[in-house]
Design a protein around this motif. Structure first.
Motif, PDB file in Angstrom:
ATOM      1  N   LEU A  19      60.360  46.031  38.898  1.00  0.00           N
ATOM      2  CA  LEU A  19      60.217  44.739  38.226  1.00  0.00           C
ATOM      3  C   LEU A  19      60.912  43.610  38.982  1.00  0.00           C
ATOM      4  O   LEU A  19      60.463  42.470  38.955  1.00  0.00           O
ATOM      5  N   SER A  20      62.013  43.929  39.665  1.00  0.00           N
ATOM      6  CA  SER A  20      62.757  42.895  40.389  1.00  0.00           C
ATOM      7  C   SER A  20      62.139  42.552  41.741  1.00  0.00           C
ATOM      8  O   SER A  20      62.528  41.567  42.358  1.00  0.00           O
ATOM      9  N   GLY A  21      61.201  43.367  42.205  1.00  0.00           N
ATOM     10  CA  GLY A  21      60.581  43.104  43.500  1.00  0.00           C
ATOM     11  C   GLY A  21      61.244  43.818  44.658  1.00  0.00           C
ATOM     12  O   GLY A  21      60.855  43.628  45.810  1.00  0.00           O
ATOM     13  N   MET A  22      62.245  44.652  44.381  1.00  0.00           N
ATOM     14  CA  MET A  22      62.949  45.344  45.465  1.00  0.00           C
ATOM     15  C   MET A  22      62.075  46.382  46.163  1.00  0.00           C
ATOM     16  O   MET A  22      62.409  46.825  47.250  1.00  0.00           O
ATOM     17  N   THR A  23      60.975  46.790  45.556  1.00  0.00           N
ATOM     18  CA  THR A  23      60.076  47.739  46.212  1.00  0.00           C
ATOM     19  C   THR A  23      58.975  47.030  46.990  1.00  0.00           C
ATOM     20  O   THR A  23      58.177  47.684  47.638  1.00  0.00           O
ATOM     21  N   THR A  25      58.113  45.225  50.101  1.00  0.00           N
ATOM     22  CA  THR A  25      58.741  45.063  51.420  1.00  0.00           C
ATOM     23  C   THR A  25      58.681  43.621  51.917  1.00  0.00           C
ATOM     24  O   THR A  25      59.618  43.165  52.571  1.00  0.00           O
ATOM     25  N   THR A  26      57.620  42.892  51.602  1.00  0.00           N
ATOM     26  CA  THR A  26      57.537  41.501  52.071  1.00  0.00           C
ATOM     27  C   THR A  26      58.565  40.625  51.363  1.00  0.00           C
ATOM     28  O   THR A  26      59.106  39.701  51.960  1.00  0.00           O
ATOM     29  N   LYS A  27      58.848  40.908  50.096  1.00  0.00           N
ATOM     30  CA  LYS A  27      59.859  40.141  49.369  1.00  0.00           C
ATOM     31  C   LYS A  27      61.249  40.421  49.945  1.00  0.00           C
ATOM     32  O   LYS A  27      62.048  39.506  50.126  1.00  0.00           O
ATOM     33  N   VAL A  28      61.531  41.682  50.251  1.00  0.00           N
ATOM     34  CA  VAL A  28      62.825  42.037  50.815  1.00  0.00           C
ATOM     35  C   VAL A  28      62.982  41.416  52.200  1.00  0.00           C
ATOM     36  O   VAL A  28      64.030  40.850  52.525  1.00  0.00           O
ATOM     37  N   GLN A  29      61.956  41.488  53.013  1.00  0.00           N
ATOM     38  CA  GLN A  29      62.044  40.891  54.347  1.00  0.00           C
ATOM     39  C   GLN A  29      62.154  39.368  54.258  1.00  0.00           C
ATOM     40  O   GLN A  29      62.810  38.748  55.084  1.00  0.00           O
ATOM     41  N   GLY A  30      61.543  38.759  53.234  1.00  0.00           N
ATOM     42  CA  GLY A  30      61.703  37.325  53.007  1.00  0.00           C
ATOM     43  C   GLY A  30      63.140  36.972  52.648  1.00  0.00           C
ATOM     44  O   GLY A  30      63.653  35.929  53.047  1.00  0.00           O
ATOM     45  N   TRP A  31      63.813  37.858  51.927  1.00  0.00           N
ATOM     46  CA  TRP A  31      65.226  37.665  51.589  1.00  0.00           C
ATOM     47  C   TRP A  31      66.082  37.712  52.846  1.00  0.00           C
ATOM     48  O   TRP A  31      67.039  36.962  53.008  1.00  0.00           O
ATOM     49  N   LEU A  32      65.731  38.601  53.768  1.00  0.00           N
ATOM     50  CA  LEU A  32      66.517  38.763  54.987  1.00  0.00           C
ATOM     51  C   LEU A  32      66.216  37.703  56.042  1.00  0.00           C
ATOM     52  O   LEU A  32      66.993  37.526  56.973  1.00  0.00           O
ATOM     53  N   ASP A  33      65.113  36.988  55.923  1.00  0.00           N
ATOM     54  CA  ASP A  33      64.686  36.002  56.917  1.00  0.00           C
ATOM     55  C   ASP A  33      65.312  34.639  56.618  1.00  0.00           C
ATOM     56  O   ASP A  33      64.630  33.697  56.221  1.00  0.00           O
ATOM     57  N   ILE A  34      66.625  34.519  56.825  1.00  0.00           N
ATOM     58  CA  ILE A  34      67.321  33.288  56.450  1.00  0.00           C
ATOM     59  C   ILE A  34      66.973  32.101  57.352  1.00  0.00           C
ATOM     60  O   ILE A  34      67.171  30.957  56.962  1.00  0.00           O
ATOM     61  N   PHE A  35      66.456  32.348  58.547  1.00  0.00           N
ATOM     62  CA  PHE A  35      66.098  31.251  59.440  1.00  0.00           C
ATOM     63  C   PHE A  35      64.609  30.934  59.410  1.00  0.00           C
ATOM     64  O   PHE A  35      64.152  30.044  60.103  1.00  0.00           O
ATOM     65  N   ASN A  37      61.102  31.784  56.529  1.00  0.00           N
ATOM     66  CA  ASN A  37      60.619  31.520  55.182  1.00  0.00           C
ATOM     67  C   ASN A  37      61.486  32.294  54.187  1.00  0.00           C
ATOM     68  O   ASN A  37      61.075  33.296  53.621  1.00  0.00           O
ATOM     69  N   TRP A  38      62.704  31.796  53.969  1.00  0.00           N
ATOM     70  CA  TRP A  38      63.702  32.510  53.173  1.00  0.00           C
ATOM     71  C   TRP A  38      63.345  32.504  51.702  1.00  0.00           C
ATOM     72  O   TRP A  38      62.962  31.477  51.140  1.00  0.00           O
ATOM     73  N   ASP A  39      63.491  33.663  51.051  1.00  0.00           N
ATOM     74  CA  ASP A  39      63.235  33.819  49.621  1.00  0.00           C
ATOM     75  C   ASP A  39      64.535  34.264  48.956  1.00  0.00           C
ATOM     76  O   ASP A  39      64.908  35.429  49.035  1.00  0.00           O
ATOM     77  N   PRO A  40      65.263  33.359  48.295  1.00  0.00           N
ATOM     78  CA  PRO A  40      66.576  33.690  47.747  1.00  0.00           C
ATOM     79  C   PRO A  40      66.555  34.429  46.413  1.00  0.00           C
ATOM     80  O   PRO A  40      67.615  34.722  45.863  1.00  0.00           O
ATOM     81  N   THR A  41      65.401  34.762  45.868  1.00  0.00           N
ATOM     82  CA  THR A  41      65.340  35.329  44.516  1.00  0.00           C
ATOM     83  C   THR A  41      66.050  36.676  44.392  1.00  0.00           C
ATOM     84  O   THR A  41      66.533  37.010  43.317  1.00  0.00           O
ATOM     85  N   LEU A  42      66.123  37.456  45.461  1.00  0.00           N
ATOM     86  CA  LEU A  42      66.792  38.755  45.355  1.00  0.00           C
ATOM     87  C   LEU A  42      68.310  38.626  45.218  1.00  0.00           C
ATOM     88  O   LEU A  42      68.973  39.581  44.853  1.00  0.00           O
ATOM     89  N   ALA A  43      68.850  37.431  45.459  1.00  0.00           N
ATOM     90  CA  ALA A  43      70.279  37.220  45.229  1.00  0.00           C
ATOM     91  C   ALA A  43      70.597  37.424  43.751  1.00  0.00           C
ATOM     92  O   ALA A  43      71.661  37.956  43.405  1.00  0.00           O
TER      93      ALA A  43
END
Length: 143
Positions: A19-23, A25-35, A37-43
């Motif tokens: 439900l949180s999107g941790m499964t 992979t594109t959302k997780v990689q978006g979280w890690l791509d801080i430089f 297309n960063w996606d801060p929602t997993l914070a």
């Protein structure tokens, strides 16, 4: 009783990861791509896990769990070479695949061949880690 509680806890954990999107992979990689297309929602997901756990450590002091003899001991706060090396490897794998162990298990039911390859690779890495760690310890002791 313990297997039933483990099934309930694991199911709740897997559902929360999904439900949180941790499964995803594109959302997780978006979280890690801080430089990029960063996606801060997993914070919020991480905060939602860290804060209750910090409270739980405080509340369980001196208590006994329902289905075990004792709660696990608190982790050792020492930051050593093995911890740093393992953290770097974990981060590299997480960044490349977009999965870590919990979400990898949760995504096995729908992750396709990529999820299975990740899981087999992770298990192989866990299998050889003690041998590599022992070898690194011998090298460090000799130096």
């Amino acid at each position: 009783m313990r297997p039933l509680l483990a099934l309930l806890a694991g199911s709740l954990f897997g559902t929360g990861l999904f439900l949180s999107g941790m499964t995803d992979t594109t959302k997780v990689q978006g979280w890690l791509d801080i430089f990029g297309n960063w996606d801060p929602t997993l914070a919020f997901v991480m905060g939602g896990a860290i804060l209750p756990m910090a409270i739980a450590w405080r509340l369980t002091a001196g208590r006994r769990p329902l289905a075990a003899t004792a709660f696990p001991a608190r982790p050792d706060p020492v930051i050593d070479r093995r911890l740093v090396f393992g953290s770097v490897l974990f981060g590299i794998g997480w960044g490349l695949a977009g999965l870590c162990p919990g979400p990898a298990v949760a995504s096995l039911s729908y992750g396709g061949l990529g999820g299975l390859v990740f899981m087999l690779s992770m298990l192989a890495g866990m299998g050889v880690a003690p041998t590599i760690g022992a070898r690194l310890d011998r090298i460090a002791a000799a130096a």
